[in-house]
Scaffold this motif. Structure first.
Motif, PDB file in Angstrom:
ATOM      1  N   ALA A  53       0.844  -1.204   0.000  1.00 48.19           N
ATOM      2  CA  ALA A  53       0.000   0.000   0.000  1.00 48.19           C
ATOM      3  C   ALA A  53       0.881   1.257   0.000  1.00 48.19           C
ATOM      4  O   ALA A  53       0.594   2.230  -0.704  1.00 48.19           O
ATOM      5  CB  ALA A  53      -0.919  -0.008   1.215  1.00 48.19           C
ATOM      6  N   ASN A  54       1.978   1.219   0.761  1.00 45.62           N
ATOM      7  CA  ASN A  54       2.899   2.362   0.795  1.00 45.62           C
ATOM      8  C   ASN A  54       3.495   2.625  -0.575  1.00 45.62           C
ATOM      9  O   ASN A  54       3.644   3.777  -0.998  1.00 45.62           O
ATOM     10  CB  ASN A  54       4.039   2.089   1.773  1.00 45.62           C
ATOM     11  N   ILE A  55       3.880   1.567  -1.261  1.00 46.98           N
ATOM     12  CA  ILE A  55       4.467   1.742  -2.603  1.00 46.98           C
ATOM     13  C   ILE A  55       3.396   2.311  -3.537  1.00 46.98           C
ATOM     14  O   ILE A  55       3.646   3.267  -4.279  1.00 46.98           O
ATOM     15  CB  ILE A  55       5.027   0.395  -3.145  1.00 46.98           C
ATOM     16  N   ARG A  56       2.198   1.742  -3.474  1.00 47.36           N
ATOM     17  CA  ARG A  56       1.123   2.232  -4.364  1.00 47.36           C
ATOM     18  C   ARG A  56       0.818   3.701  -4.118  1.00 47.36           C
ATOM     19  O   ARG A  56       0.542   4.450  -5.047  1.00 47.36           O
ATOM     20  CB  ARG A  56      -0.142   1.408  -4.126  1.00 47.36           C
ATOM     21  N   TYR A  57       0.879   4.125  -2.883  1.00 41.47           N
ATOM     22  CA  TYR A  57       0.536   5.495  -2.514  1.00 41.47           C
ATOM     23  C   TYR A  57       1.449   6.508  -3.228  1.00 41.47           C
ATOM     24  O   TYR A  57       1.054   7.643  -3.479  1.00 41.47           O
ATOM     25  CB  TYR A  57       0.677   5.623  -0.988  1.00 41.47           C
ATOM     26  N   THR A  94       4.067  -4.935 -11.494  1.00 44.86           N
ATOM     27  CA  THR A  94       4.486  -5.171 -12.890  1.00 44.86           C
ATOM     28  C   THR A  94       3.324  -4.993 -13.863  1.00 44.86           C
ATOM     29  O   THR A  94       3.524  -4.557 -14.997  1.00 44.86           O
ATOM     30  CB  THR A  94       5.128  -6.558 -13.069  1.00 44.86           C
ATOM     31  N   ALA A  95       2.073  -5.309 -13.422  1.00 45.68           N
ATOM     32  CA  ALA A  95       0.920  -5.080 -14.306  1.00 45.68           C
ATOM     33  C   ALA A  95       0.776  -3.577 -14.550  1.00 45.68           C
ATOM     34  O   ALA A  95       0.529  -3.135 -15.686  1.00 45.68           O
ATOM     35  CB  ALA A  95      -0.348  -5.651 -13.681  1.00 45.68           C
ATOM     36  N   ASN A  96       0.978  -2.773 -13.497  1.00 48.33           N
ATOM     37  CA  ASN A  96       0.910  -1.320 -13.649  1.00 48.33           C
ATOM     38  C   ASN A  96       2.010  -0.825 -14.591  1.00 48.33           C
ATOM     39  O   ASN A  96       1.804   0.072 -15.409  1.00 48.33           O
ATOM     40  CB  ASN A  96       1.030  -0.649 -12.275  1.00 48.33           C
ATOM     41  N   ASN A 131      -3.367   2.256  -9.441  1.00 50.05           N
ATOM     42  CA  ASN A 131      -2.979   1.650  -8.169  1.00 50.05           C
ATOM     43  C   ASN A 131      -3.769   0.391  -7.820  1.00 50.05           C
ATOM     44  O   ASN A 131      -3.495  -0.242  -6.804  1.00 50.05           O
ATOM     45  CB  ASN A 131      -3.094   2.684  -7.038  1.00 50.05           C
ATOM     46  N   ASP A 132      -4.739   0.022  -8.687  1.00 50.02           N
ATOM     47  CA  ASP A 132      -5.433  -1.250  -8.437  1.00 50.02           C
ATOM     48  C   ASP A 132      -4.669  -2.417  -9.053  1.00 50.02           C
ATOM     49  O   ASP A 132      -5.038  -3.572  -8.867  1.00 50.02           O
ATOM     50  CB  ASP A 132      -6.856  -1.194  -9.023  1.00 50.02           C
TER      51      ASP A 132
END
Ligand code: ACO
Length: 435
Positions: free
Chosen positions: A111-115, A200-202, A195-196
């Protein structure tokens, strides 16, 4: 003269009559290291080791390699187990923190990385200053260094919380920067992160989506990229990691240190090899040209080397290459590209080179980058982006090493010695006296 007893090696120099008792330092595994720090003071000499083949510059708890046995451990875990059972986010946590995360820790870390995946809109404008055909490594290196102009509030390298925020920021944002560099080369709009999606998909979404059409990430491609990122995440004191440590040892801000690492990785003897392998395979063209290129690789008067062969540390096999080789077959079959002529050519080249006396004698085996380019190209990633993909994965290792160094109370500025071979002292001549 040397004499080894217990945990010291006695070195004496009959010419000067001086001697030094040098302590042997032991790690948890691997050969002992001779601590030569007192040598200049005790014996009045220093050591000479160009290329650092026999010199450890630090203690580290992150990654262990046994080049003869083909062993690679991240924090003690064999790369084969991590490649099969883990994924890149978990491996990133492991390398940074030192232990595998619990389910809760992993959720929080991810979650931190996504943020932090978005980049400042002003940073995005930097790309407009680059020519359309700028190499993406040039753009990534420049933009990563420029991040230091945006995050003054969290750049106290002695503050552990600042270091943690930096780690999350750089790991989260480097795929966004890399994808923006690619989009700039194409003249397409930059695609915002989603961010969903997984890391690697992102990455694939930002590389390949366009605003006017729906884009669906291929799960096979995302899984293959994840595996490549796991395999490339760290490799102890390689040239780029040592560069990050050296730059960081001056107290330079961490974005500057990571940018130095990106630049060091670019060279064809290091991370640039994956791009060079594909260029070489395209140059070879067909299997009947292989003998001609092998002859060139053996000819010392030519600069040509077989790209993707040889390694400073692995002298029997590169364990990552073995995992990738198997993965390569699977990915190409699942993406419906099992008849990929470049992969066929790569396998043929590998077979012929491995039977060749020159390569056998020098223990030159395919390294990780011999196969990674074939997978990247099957996924649709252009050749100029291969080394950038490597840089994204290796950022985790760079950050882990930088963190380890900065938090070590014994840290000193890195400053190698030299053997001076220039002119001895001479007096300045006025210009009219010079010939
Ligand atoms: N093709 C032909 N000959 C080679 C190759 C090669 N790829 N690699 C090494 N050699 C030869 C050298 O010419 C030398 O021969 P000699 O003993 O007759 O003089 C001998 O093998 C030893 O080579 P060194 O250059 O001393 O080995 P070093 O450990 O310094 O270099 C390196 C390792 C840089 C990886 C080298 O093997 C190379 O250039 N390989 C090709 C580039 C490559 O694939 N790099 C990726 C490395 S992996 C990574 O960064 C992820």
């Amino acid at each position: 003269m040397t004499e080894r007893s217990g945990k010291t090696v006695q070195l004496s120099d009959p010419a000067s009559g001086r001697s030094a008792a040098l302590p042997l330092r032991t790690g948890t595994i691997g050969p002992a290291g001779l601590d030569i720090a007192t040598l200049p003071k005790e014996l009045g000499v220093f050591t000479y080791d160009p290329g650092f083949g026999a010199t450890a510059a630090c203690e580290s708890r992150i990654t262990y390699i046994d080049g003869e046995a083909g062993v690679l451990l991240y924090r003690g875990y064999p790369i084969e187990q991590l490649a099969e059972r883990s994924d890149f986010m978990e491996v990133a946590y492991l390398l940074l923190i030192g232990e595998l995360p619990t389910a809760k820790q992993l959720t929080e870390f991810t979650a931190n990385i996504r943020y932090h995946t978005m980049i400042n809109e002003w940073l995005k404008r930097f790309f407009e200053g680059f020519h359309h055909n700028a190499h993406p490594m040039a753009m990534v290196s420049g933009v990563v260094a420029s991040m230091s102009a945006f995050y003054h509030d969290t750049m106290d390298i002695h503050n552990p919380r600042h270091r943690e925020i930096f780690a999350h920021r750089i790991i989260a944002k480097i795929p966004t920067i890399a994808a923006a560099a690619h989009k700039h080369s194409l003249g397409q709009p930059v695609i915002y992160p989603r961010n969903d999606l997984s890391y690697t998909a992102n990455m694939l979404h930002m590389l390949f989506a366009v605003p006017c059409e729906p884009y669906e990430v291929d799960p096979v491609a995302a899984a293959a990229l994840d595996l490549l990122f796991v395999l490339h995440a760290d490799h102890e004191q390689n040239a780029s990691t040592s560069t990050v440590r050296l730059a960081g040892s001056t107290g330079a801000n961490p974005y500057a240190a990571i940018s130095a690492g990106v630049s060091a990785l670019w060279g064809p003897a290091h991370g640039g090899a994956n791009e060079a392998v594909l260029a070489m395979l395209e140059q070879i063209g067909t299997a009947d040209n292989i003998p001609k290129f092998l002859a060139m690789a053996k000819d010392k008067s030519s600069h040509f080397r077989l790209m993707g062969f040889g390694h400073r540390v692995y002298k029997n096999f590169d364990p990552r290459a073995q995992i990738i080789r198997a993965m390569c077959h699977k990915v190409l079959a699942r993406l419906g590209r099992s008849d990929n002529p470049l992969f066929e050519l790569a396998l043929r080249l590998e077979e012929i080179a491995l039977q060749d006396e020159y390569f056998i004698e020098r223990k030159l085996y395919p390294n990780v980058d011999f196969y990674s380019g074939v997978i990247y190209s099957a996924i649709g990633i252009p050749r100029s982006m291969f080394t950038v993909m490597f840089a994204i994965a290796r950022t985790v290792g760079w950050v882990a090493h930088w963190q380890e160094m900065i938090s070590d109370p014994a840290m000193r500025i890195g400053r190698p010695r030299q053997l001076y071979t220039g002119p001895t002292r001479r007096d300045y001549l006025e210009v009219k006296q010079r010939r």
